[in-house]
Scaffold this motif. Sequence first.
Motif: not given
Length: 152
Positions: A26-29, A33-35, A42-45, A48-50
Amino acid sequence: MTFRAKVDSFFIGFMAVAIVIISSVYLFPLYRDYSKGTLTSSTTAVVLTLLFLSVGFLLWVTLFIKYEFRDVYLFVKGGPVKSRIRYEDVTKVSPSTDILTGYRILSAKKSIEIFYKTSVFGSVKITPRDEQAFLNELKKRCPHAKFHSAYQ
């Protein structure tokens, strides 16, 4: 009479590895995207919810396990997974250390395998915290079942 599942160090390690793998997926994408500078709130939310739902479900299914003796059946529950094993259908009870195959509602490597007639998989593997008291109660309710010599 209700029994909770025991949790051993092997299973804690197994769950920790599973949570690390799920979190990485979940966190790698998000990191990618951050880099790139394309990460949105909205993507982060959503991600992280999933992630929290996935890990929460995994913990619910594996850590909130109970085995309850009812009038005519043994009620086995692990999260949303429930089984009702009629005492008259129990044929055999034996020890097991195989946690990777079959129908299992357990949280420890050393388990009790209950074979019964109406099971899709033929048996269920469980790990009651107080194994001896559980087996004594099961013997009272299933006198016709064959118990492994380790349980005599």
